[in-house]
Write a protein that holds these residues in place. Structure first.
Motif, mmCIF file in Angstrom:
data_model
loop_
_atom_site.group_PDB
_atom_site.id
_atom_site.type_symbol
_atom_site.label_atom_id
_atom_site.label_comp_id
_atom_site.label_asym_id
_atom_site.label_seq_id
_atom_site.Cartn_x
_atom_site.Cartn_y
_atom_site.Cartn_z
ATOM 1 N N ALA A 105 45.587 35.185 47.194
ATOM 2 C CA ALA A 105 45.546 36.508 46.969
ATOM 3 C C ALA A 105 46.046 36.910 45.909
ATOM 4 C CB ALA A 105 45.675 37.564 48.149
ATOM 5 N N ALA A 106 47.463 36.566 45.670
ATOM 6 C CA ALA A 106 48.082 37.056 44.195
ATOM 7 C C ALA A 106 47.515 36.349 43.030
ATOM 8 C CB ALA A 106 49.504 36.400 44.449
ATOM 9 N N PHE A 107 46.944 34.956 43.413
ATOM 10 C CA PHE A 107 46.266 34.439 42.019
ATOM 11 C C PHE A 107 44.820 35.310 41.949
ATOM 12 C CE2 PHE A 107 43.448 31.325 40.221
ATOM 13 C CZ PHE A 107 44.171 30.573 39.456
ATOM 14 N N ILE A 108 44.267 35.729 42.814
ATOM 15 C CA ILE A 108 43.129 36.628 42.499
ATOM 16 C C ILE A 108 43.453 37.713 41.912
ATOM 17 C CG2 ILE A 108 41.246 38.070 43.668
ATOM 18 C CD1 ILE A 108 41.119 35.602 45.934
ATOM 19 N N LEU B 147 40.339 33.154 55.534
ATOM 20 C CA LEU B 147 39.522 34.053 56.542
ATOM 21 C C LEU B 147 40.563 34.385 57.689
ATOM 22 C CD1 LEU B 147 36.679 35.326 56.938
ATOM 23 C CD2 LEU B 147 36.370 33.060 57.997
ATOM 24 N N GLN B 148 41.149 33.549 58.144
ATOM 25 C CA GLN B 148 42.165 33.591 59.315
ATOM 26 C C GLN B 148 43.214 34.513 58.713
ATOM 27 O OE1 GLN B 148 43.788 29.688 59.877
ATOM 28 N NE2 GLN B 148 42.085 29.053 61.514
ATOM 29 N N VAL B 149 43.803 34.695 57.460
ATOM 30 C CA VAL B 149 44.902 35.526 57.435
ATOM 31 C C VAL B 149 44.262 36.844 56.989
ATOM 32 C CG1 VAL B 149 46.573 35.951 55.755
ATOM 33 C CG2 VAL B 149 46.162 33.765 56.770
ATOM 34 N N TYR B 150 43.058 37.057 55.961
ATOM 35 C CA TYR B 150 42.573 38.194 55.395
ATOM 36 C C TYR B 150 41.329 38.590 56.097
ATOM 37 C CZ TYR B 150 46.286 37.880 51.834
ATOM 38 O OH TYR B 150 47.381 37.664 51.364
ATOM 39 N N GLY B 151 40.705 37.828 56.934
ATOM 40 C CA GLY B 151 39.546 38.306 57.607
ATOM 41 C C GLY B 151 38.384 38.275 56.587
ATOM 42 N N LEU B 152 38.414 38.072 55.338
ATOM 43 C CA LEU B 152 37.535 37.921 54.394
ATOM 44 C C LEU B 152 37.747 36.471 53.699
ATOM 45 C CD1 LEU B 152 38.432 41.033 52.395
ATOM 46 C CD2 LEU B 152 36.218 40.892 53.792
ATOM 47 N N GLN C 127 34.660 36.935 49.036
ATOM 48 C CA GLN C 127 34.699 38.393 49.578
ATOM 49 C C GLN C 127 36.098 39.256 48.913
ATOM 50 O OE1 GLN C 127 34.091 37.596 53.453
ATOM 51 N NE2 GLN C 127 32.030 38.151 53.776
ATOM 52 N N TYR C 128 37.104 38.733 49.139
ATOM 53 C CA TYR C 128 38.457 39.312 48.730
ATOM 54 C C TYR C 128 38.317 39.387 47.083
ATOM 55 C CZ TYR C 128 43.308 40.014 48.626
ATOM 56 O OH TYR C 128 44.373 40.707 48.216
ATOM 57 N N LEU C 129 37.758 38.603 46.354
ATOM 58 C CA LEU C 129 37.746 38.628 44.982
ATOM 59 C C LEU C 129 37.061 39.612 44.648
ATOM 60 C CD1 LEU C 129 37.991 37.782 41.940
ATOM 61 C CD2 LEU C 129 36.242 36.184 42.525
ATOM 62 N N ILE C 130 35.610 40.081 45.210
ATOM 63 C CA ILE C 130 34.598 40.906 45.003
ATOM 64 C C ILE C 130 35.321 42.477 45.392
ATOM 65 C CG2 ILE C 130 32.435 41.855 45.426
ATOM 66 C CD1 ILE C 130 32.279 39.834 43.569
#
Length: 134
Positions: free
Chosen positions: A37-40, A70-75, A79-82
């Motif tokens: 997530a931080a990298f994104i 997906l397990q941690v963020y639900g995405l 999808q998290y990037l977008i």
């Protein structure tokens, strides 16, 4: 015999799988997802950012990375990037007097038309209507 060979093969593969899961504890999985997530967030403006590149950077398989993320963020990571790009786009549209093309570039979209399609799909507004409405 053939049955004995399959039995031994199954035991070997089962042992390898349990070793794999032992190496990656829940804490390691959460840390990997958080690093992803931080990298994104640090590379939002890079239009060439892909899940494949992130996996190469972290040294993990795409399937594993997607599953953990997906397990941690639900995405999924994509999808998290977008979603992260959309959040940044909304902030820029509301706070900066810049063109939609500039917003698209700063958010890592390859083209203004792709940005426009994604923005409308995610918000229900065109970028210019969003700017006027909020």
């Amino acid at each position: 015999s053939e049955t004995l060979c399959f039995s031994l093969l199954y035991q070997i593969l089962s042992g390898m799988q349990s070793d794999h899961f032992r190496r990656y504890s829940s804490a390691d999985q959460i840390a990997l997802a958080e690093k992803g997530a931080a990298f994104i967030k640090n590379h939002l403006a890079d239009p060439t950012l892909t899940v494949e590149k992130m996996c190469a950077y972290f040294g993990v398989s795409e399937g594993y990375f997607r599953r953990v993320f997906l397990q941690v963020y639900g995405l999924s990571p994509r999808q998290y990037l977008i979603r992260s790009r959309m959040t940044l786009a909304k902030e820029l549209l509301l706070s900066e007097p810049i063109s939609c093309r500039a917003v698209a570039e700063q958010c890592g979209f390859e083209s203004e038309s792709y940005f426009s399609r994604e923005f409308r799909r995610h918000t229900g507004y065109t970028a210019s209507d969003f700017r006027k409405s909020f």
